[in-house]
Design a protein around this motif. Sequence first.
Motif, PDB file in Angstrom:
ATOM      1  N   THR A  42     -68.986  66.877  13.627  1.00 57.62           N
ATOM      2  CA  THR A  42     -67.914  67.852  13.469  1.00 57.62           C
ATOM      3  C   THR A  42     -66.578  67.140  13.642  1.00 57.62           C
ATOM      4  N   GLU A  43     -65.483  67.816  13.343  1.00 54.04           N
ATOM      5  CA  GLU A  43     -64.170  67.187  13.462  1.00 54.04           C
ATOM      6  C   GLU A  43     -63.768  66.972  14.923  1.00 54.04           C
ATOM      7  N   LEU A  76     -71.465  76.914  13.501  1.00 57.45           N
ATOM      8  CA  LEU A  76     -70.627  75.744  13.735  1.00 57.45           C
ATOM      9  C   LEU A  76     -70.099  75.250  12.399  1.00 57.45           C
ATOM     10  N   LEU A 126     -65.077  68.084   5.619  1.00 59.51           N
ATOM     11  CA  LEU A 126     -65.728  69.341   5.963  1.00 59.51           C
ATOM     12  C   LEU A 126     -65.360  70.463   5.006  1.00 59.51           C
ATOM     13  N   ALA A 180     -69.919  71.943  10.495  1.00 57.29           N
ATOM     14  CA  ALA A 180     -70.504  70.605  10.540  1.00 57.29           C
ATOM     15  C   ALA A 180     -70.476  69.953   9.170  1.00 57.29           C
TER      16      ALA A 180
END
Length: 293
Positions: free
Chosen positions: A189-190, A170, A19, A172
Amino acid sequence: MKKRHLTLSASAAALALALTACSGSSDDGDSGDSGGKGAGATISHIHGVGIGPSDGKLYVATHEGVYTPDADGGPQLVGDRKDDFMGFTVAGKGRFLASGHPAPGRDAPANLGLIESTDSGVTWKDRSLVGEVDFHSLEYAHDTIYGYDSTNGLLRVSEDGERWEKRAELAALDLAVSPDDPDTVLATTESGLTRSTDGGKTFGSGTKPLMAFVSWPAADALYGVDPSGGLSLSADGGTSWRKAGTVPGGAPQALTAIDDRRLIAATQDGVYESKDGGKTFAKRLAVSSSGGH
């Protein structure tokens, strides 16, 4: 239980690292000769893969240009731009959408915004948000462009590629849009796979399994690959998953499902194709582990 926790934590850390990769600058100097159009060319750091519907060729968007296999199966530079192509997606016959950063030394803003090719990547033109946005993920569905704006950490949506609506904020890595419902958008996402049912205006909490990349070619065929290369398939839009196979080569860099059986996946050592839903893979292009990012 302790071993499972450690494994999941390692996967989450790997996704978090992905990310934060490519922070928005390509002024790190020459990251190694990718070979251009000459013999012995190599590619590294893949950001997108696709199949051209007009010619059936494999296209690979990398840190140093868009490539396709030559007659000998080696990487051939498409056109003459060796930019850092991010957010690459095939939007139709001859039509590619992308974002990213200019090649070192090229006189252009650091963020390319949305760029478009209508000749299968040979030439590109600026469309919008030049100098403002680096899209790390782009999806084209329902005559609409969905883009993850990594510069500002939010989803943007456009019907014409010029006027954009800002949607949810967010962090992402990848996006997927339901082939049946333009309001159903998934993001990796994480914290897990998150879902929106209002076109990306809001997203729910992340759910397991943790996915790095997702691709949704058919209503009953949502594919996801985890940070270690494990490939899973969902027939119900991500509510439940089953193991489909393993992509060779370690950590994934990109995933595109052409249909419910054909997949293109890039990992640390190659670009692979499956024609049986992920049970088996054949290497289409080799990837070098060298080069900057």
